[in-house]
Design a protein around this motif. Structure first.
Motif, mmCIF file in Angstrom:
data_model
loop_
_atom_site.group_PDB
_atom_site.id
_atom_site.type_symbol
_atom_site.label_atom_id
_atom_site.label_comp_id
_atom_site.label_asym_id
_atom_site.label_seq_id
_atom_site.Cartn_x
_atom_site.Cartn_y
_atom_site.Cartn_z
ATOM 1 N N GLY A 82 0.785 -1.225 0.000
ATOM 2 C CA GLY A 82 0.000 0.000 0.000
ATOM 3 C C GLY A 82 0.813 1.268 0.000
ATOM 4 O O GLY A 82 0.248 2.364 0.071
ATOM 5 N N HIS A 83 2.159 1.167 -0.082
ATOM 6 C CA HIS A 83 3.015 2.349 -0.070
ATOM 7 C C HIS A 83 3.802 2.450 -1.372
ATOM 8 O O HIS A 83 3.833 1.527 -2.180
ATOM 9 C CB HIS A 83 3.982 2.296 1.120
ATOM 10 C CG HIS A 83 3.316 2.442 2.446
ATOM 11 N ND1 HIS A 83 2.546 1.439 3.008
ATOM 12 C CD2 HIS A 83 3.296 3.468 3.337
ATOM 13 C CE1 HIS A 83 2.085 1.843 4.181
ATOM 14 N NE2 HIS A 83 2.523 3.069 4.407
ATOM 15 N N GLU A 84 4.469 3.594 -1.550
ATOM 16 C CA GLU A 84 5.282 3.806 -2.734
ATOM 17 C C GLU A 84 6.466 2.833 -2.753
ATOM 18 O O GLU A 84 6.951 2.415 -1.694
ATOM 19 C CB GLU A 84 5.796 5.252 -2.767
ATOM 20 C CG GLU A 84 4.701 6.295 -2.985
ATOM 21 C CD GLU A 84 4.032 6.136 -4.337
ATOM 22 O OE1 GLU A 84 4.760 5.953 -5.331
ATOM 23 O OE2 GLU A 84 2.793 6.194 -4.396
ATOM 24 N N PRO A 85 6.965 2.472 -3.944
ATOM 25 C CA PRO A 85 8.104 1.547 -4.015
ATOM 26 C C PRO A 85 9.339 2.094 -3.308
ATOM 27 O O PRO A 85 9.553 3.311 -3.240
ATOM 28 C CB PRO A 85 8.344 1.415 -5.526
ATOM 29 C CG PRO A 85 7.047 1.794 -6.165
ATOM 30 C CD PRO A 85 6.442 2.831 -5.274
ATOM 31 N N LEU A 86 10.151 1.181 -2.778
ATOM 32 C CA LEU A 86 11.413 1.556 -2.139
ATOM 33 C C LEU A 86 12.505 1.710 -3.184
ATOM 34 O O LEU A 86 12.598 0.919 -4.122
ATOM 35 C CB LEU A 86 11.850 0.473 -1.149
ATOM 36 C CG LEU A 86 11.149 0.390 0.201
ATOM 37 C CD1 LEU A 86 11.605 -0.870 0.939
ATOM 38 C CD2 LEU A 86 11.458 1.624 1.044
ATOM 39 N N THR A 87 13.326 2.733 -3.016
ATOM 40 C CA THR A 87 14.539 2.861 -3.817
ATOM 41 C C THR A 87 15.769 2.533 -2.978
ATOM 42 O O THR A 87 16.785 2.071 -3.493
ATOM 43 C CB THR A 87 14.675 4.267 -4.399
ATOM 44 O OG1 THR A 87 14.622 5.226 -3.335
ATOM 45 C CG2 THR A 87 13.538 4.549 -5.379
ATOM 46 N N GLU A 88 15.685 2.781 -1.674
ATOM 47 C CA GLU A 88 16.690 2.346 -0.714
ATOM 48 C C GLU A 88 16.011 2.202 0.638
ATOM 49 O O GLU A 88 14.953 2.795 0.882
ATOM 50 C CB GLU A 88 17.880 3.305 -0.638
ATOM 51 C CG GLU A 88 17.539 4.705 -0.185
ATOM 52 C CD GLU A 88 18.795 5.570 -0.031
ATOM 53 O OE1 GLU A 88 19.920 5.088 -0.250
ATOM 54 O OE2 GLU A 88 18.632 6.751 0.328
#
Length: 492
Positions: free
Chosen positions: A363-369
């Motif tokens: 339900g959250h934005e994708p992780l980049t780090e």
């Protein structure tokens, strides 16, 4: 990229008669049998999904470790399923919140667990076993079970042993493969979403760090270590209920995994491990010096490795026991594994990236780090050294104190088994009292300890009090130190 499904199936096609799995009870399962079960399960689930138009779907997974669990997990992922683990002990409202988020179309479980979560739910609870309601987790969910039929199995459920065998290879595509819940409430459950690709990259990292071949036997109940064994054509030995050392010897295990606190208990009863062991991996929690020394003494011919990983990034770094014991300031985690990106922020927090990083939180934005919450430094060789958790930092007289910088060295002192430094806030000054909590062994002497502390601990971080406890409380499946509970125990 090593794929978690096709990698196993390719090995199974080439060597169908080799032993892929040793069940907890010691029963061997060949690669050919495992392949047939995976393909059969994948066909059953994907046929149903195709009929409904869903190429990806949630799968509530509640199967105890064993060959059926491996086959059902791989088959579900091959079919496009996203595994949602049904953790025991969940409050009903938390379980309902997770089901609302993941909306499973399938439930994969055992007939015994249907019985214990249904008709015998009251009896199970009285015996300390609390299971989520598997029968009706979400409207219109289908069911696939293993074992003989028992009361509580839903009407119309498919039985694993009754599915027609197929040989059709599943399609390979990247999709959400697992949702692992690490914490959360009914309103905001926190689910880590790994894709088929991120899991495969994690397997590749383990395969690079731990040399595996067809003649090896890997003794573990962890999928993240068992699957690389299968992809390498080795044998995955699944831990049973017998004596740990006896199981290792009987199965001629070459590799094994354990949580440090559990290994300490095992080696207290059986101080020697079989000579077949070439690699002993410790993970899921920091390994105290006393445990590392015990492991090295118990398996003198084996490499003893400590794995640093997080649910969102499996693994990050690996260090040998010798390297960790030689580090006197902080807890050595090791050099970042090839392909793992690390960044140390201005406040010392470690950020991690790379292809093995989870897609993000449900339900959250994708992780980049990933902000790990761990405070680290890089030593002269580019290795990560843990100073402590960001939330565990203690503030006294305007000085930031990092418990992890000192705890391993204190735990290595004679007569000390484990050490934990905690802060107790002073409501009037806002400062913190620094308390050193210890568990001790034969030979402990507090006066000797206090004489040694100034050589190990900076003057600004010397403890105000030293408290010995019968044991340091732990929490979670990984048995990590429960610092909140320790603070309560040492409070005046």
């Amino acid at each position: 990229m090593i794929d978690i499904v096709s990698g196993v199936l390719d090995v199974a096609s080439a060597t169908p008669s080799r032993t892929a799995l040793i069940a907890p009870d010691g029963t061997p399962v060949s690669y050919g049998t495992l392949r047939e079960r995976v393909l059969t399960i994948a066909h059953a689930l994907s046929s149903e999904a195709a009929g409904s138009g869903d190429l990806e779907f949630g799968v509530l997974f509640a199967v105890r470790p064993g060959p059926d669990a491996v086959a059902m997990a791989l088959g579900a992922v091959a079919a496009g399923g996203t595994l949602v683990l049904a953790d025991p002990g969940l409050a009903p409202e938390v379980f309902a919140g997770r089901m609302a988020l993941t909306r499973p179309r399938w439930v994969l479980s055992e007939s015994l667990l249907y019985l214990l979560s249904g008709p015998l739910k009251g009896l199970a609870r009285r015996r300390g076993l609390s299971l989520p309601a598997l029968r009706d987790p979400f409207p219109h969910a289908r069911h696939l079970y293993t074992g003989r039929w028992l009361p509580g199995v839903p009407r119309g459920a498919l039985r694993l042993g009754g599915l027609p065998a197929v040989q059709a290879m599943p399609r390979v595509h990247d999709h959400a493969a697992v949702v692992a819940f690490t914490s959360g409430t009914t309103e905001q459950p926190k689910g880590v979403v790994h894709t088929r690709r991120s899991l495969s990259e994690g397997l590749r990292l383990f395969s690079t760090a731990v040399s595996l071949g067809p003649e090896d036997v890997v003794h573990t109940d962890q999928f993240i270590l068992g699957l690389p064994a299968l992809i390498a054509g080795a044998t995955w030995s699944m831990r049973g209920r017998g004596d740990y050392a006896e199981e290792l010897a009987a199965r001629r295990a070459t590799h094994a995994f354990s949580v440090p606190v559990q290994l300490h208990e095992l080696l207290s009863r059986t101080p020697a491990l079989p000579d077949t062991l070439r690699c002993l991996l410790l993970g899921a929690a920091p390994a105290p010096p006393a445990v590392l020394r015990k492991a090295m003494a118990a398996a003198p011919r084996a490499r003893v490795l400590s794995v640093y990983a997080m649910t969102e990034a499996l693994p990050i770094a690996i260090a040998t026991a010798e390297e960790k014991l030689a580090t006197t300031e902080g807890d050595l985690l090791g050099a970042p594994l090839p392909g793992v990106g690390v960044r140390v922020a201005d406040d010392g927090e470690l950020f991690v990236g790379g292809p093995h990083l989870a897609r993000g939180y449900l339900g959250h934005e994708p992780l980049t780090e990933l902000p790990t919450g761990d405070l680290v430094r890089l030593d002269g060789e580019g290795r990560l050294v843990l100073l402590g958790r960001k939330k565990d930092m203690i503030l006294r007289d305007g000085v930031n104190i990092y418990p992890g910088l000192y705890e391993p060295a204190i735990a290595a002192l004679p007569g000390v088994h484990e050490a934990a430094i905690v802060g107790l806030p002073d409501q009037e000054t806002g400062d913190e009292e620094v308390v050193l909590a210890l568990t001790t062994t034969t030979g402990y002497d507090e006066r000797s300890l206090r004489r040694a502390l100034p050589e190990l601990v900076d003057a600004a971080a010397l403890p105000d009090r030293v408290v010995t406890l019968p044991e340091l409380p732990r929490k979670g499946r990984s048995d990590k130190l429960d610092r909140a509970a320790i603070r309560t125990m040492v409070a005046r």
